[in-house]
Design a protein around this motif. Sequence first.
Motif, PDB file in Angstrom:
ATOM      1  N   ASN A  91      -0.749   4.351  -1.553  1.00  0.00           N
ATOM      2  CA  ASN A  91      -1.628   5.122  -0.673  1.00  0.00           C
ATOM      3  C   ASN A  91      -0.823   5.983   0.291  1.00  0.00           C
ATOM      4  OD1 ASN A  91      -3.246   3.108  -1.873  1.00  0.00           O
ATOM      5  ND2 ASN A  91      -4.725   3.212  -0.204  1.00  0.00           N
ATOM      6  N   HIS A 131     -11.519   6.523   2.851  1.00  0.00           N
ATOM      7  CA  HIS A 131     -10.182   6.748   3.406  1.00  0.00           C
ATOM      8  C   HIS A 131      -9.893   5.862   4.616  1.00  0.00           C
ATOM      9  CE1 HIS A 131     -11.345  10.472   1.227  1.00  0.00           C
ATOM     10  NE2 HIS A 131     -10.113  10.341   0.761  1.00  0.00           N
ATOM     11  N   TRP A 134       0.812  -1.205   0.000  1.00  0.00           N
ATOM     12  CA  TRP A 134       0.000   0.000   0.000  1.00  0.00           C
ATOM     13  C   TRP A 134       0.858   1.274   0.000  1.00  0.00           C
ATOM     14  CZ3 TRP A 134      -4.891  -0.721  -1.143  1.00  0.00           C
ATOM     15  CH2 TRP A 134      -5.482  -1.964  -0.878  1.00  0.00           C
TER      16      TRP A 134
END
Length: 559
Positions: free
Chosen positions: A17, A110, A14
């Motif tokens: 992100n 989110h 991730w």
Amino acid sequence: MEYRSSNILGKPEWSFNRSVFKSVGFSDDDLNRPVIGIANSWNELVPGHANLRQVAEHVRKGIYRAGGTVAEFGVIGACDGTAQGHAGMHYILPSRDLIANDIEVMVEAHRLDGIVLLGSCDKIVPGMLMAAARLKIPAIFLPGGPMLGGVKFDGRKADLTTMSEALGMLKSEKIDETAYGQLEELCGPTCGSCAFYGTANTMCCMAEALGMSLPGAALVPAVYADRLRLGEDTGKAIVALVNNQTSADKIITYQSLENAIRVLMATGGSTNAVLHLSAVAAELDITAETMMDAYDNLSQSTPQIAKVNPASQYDMEDFHRAGGIPKVMQEIDSLLNKACITVTGKTVEQNLQDYKFKYPHDHNVISTLDNPFSKQKGLAILRGNLAPDTAVTKPAAIAPEMHVFTGCARVFDCEETAEEAILNGSIKEGDVVVIRYEGPKGGPGMREMYKAMKYLYGMGLAKKTALITDGRFSGTNNGCFVGHISPEAAEGGPLAAVQDGDRITIDIPQGLLQLHLSDQEISARLEKWQRPEPKFTRGYLGIYSKLASSAAKGAVVKV
């Protein structure tokens, strides 16, 4: 520990992100902490929200001190006061569902670990509570606090709604234009939610009674330094909730909703709370029928022990200094579910034992269970051939001699024509003003008949006439009124059959709203009735008018 946000921020899968977060200034240290959202409805249009930017800074401080990372975002918030009496009011109730949806989108997109909800006014508070119940993550609601009262007028401190009462007085030549102009300058001296016990402050009190706000948070005025200290304490508390994995659905339960209803009845809060608590309950799959039964049953055994404007001369600052919701809950503690958990991590019982009052108690504002202001219910659910699916009224704001009223119908198919008739002197003693096609679908948006009631008051008719509607009322209204009539006229409810001159009885002690016609006559009239064309076919109101449920079911959007 493993946080929700860890699911989208772990290395190396991730890292994309993480780079997105880092591009706006977050550090590795920030991303290793729980990410706490602040859903802030601050704007420059609403008095109740004008201080929320400053409050948010103190919430941020508390979150950082407790070891969390802050992610703040904006939420819409429209002003009921500004929207009153024109097309803008159609949008106010529908905005509640938009707010809940907006917060849901931001939290889920989110993967936030917890959320602090900052808002103060009528539809913003229930929309935020709906989101908290729906999301089932740790959440705390923090209001911005009420404004202070204005100059003394007509026997009490003025508030923003005093202008509408004064307009009726101006029209009937009870005051002159100079006094009217001075009142405009002096009725709202500070920011904050309105200084009376309307829907805004009622729903902030409901959030506290539910256990979703820190004790005492509902009524500290917007301009008090304690409001900022509450912000920091709220920031610390949300991190503790995240670390303890205490989600909002563990706090908002049927038992805590019962507590909120008890406080609503004990304080004579806004009729709109019935609509909004039902909408919050719907997020937990608690049925409308269950909630209506709860309002009806709990009202029978909950006397009114607090009396605040519009039921008395005392305003929100007075209510706060008298002890606010903690004092009310202490006085009715034998009626409460005291084992309910709250955002402090403690039970209702523990919170009430620990709470420290800063001001002397004022029995003029908050009385006792043994010596209530009224043994009658603060709010009442009515039924009858005009309201087969219920209607709502507020005995706490109705003079005792008006609790039973029979009069002749004066029928209006929208708010504006009724207001025009009131101001031009067409409404007379003994009339029952009927305003229909203002329900969730028919309005659409279930507008408040706030100005109509204020004009009746100003014209000296508050104790000589009544007003019934499938729309709503402001929490500041008084007089004899019944709203939330279900089914609404636009759905072919009996209200659509009423004609000028029909006799109507409002009987609060008997829980009755009755049209003096036979069932056969009502059915015959409805057979000739034609559904009106929708007022809006495009945009959000076009969607809402098709999907809104009955007022008896919380007026929520149902697919």
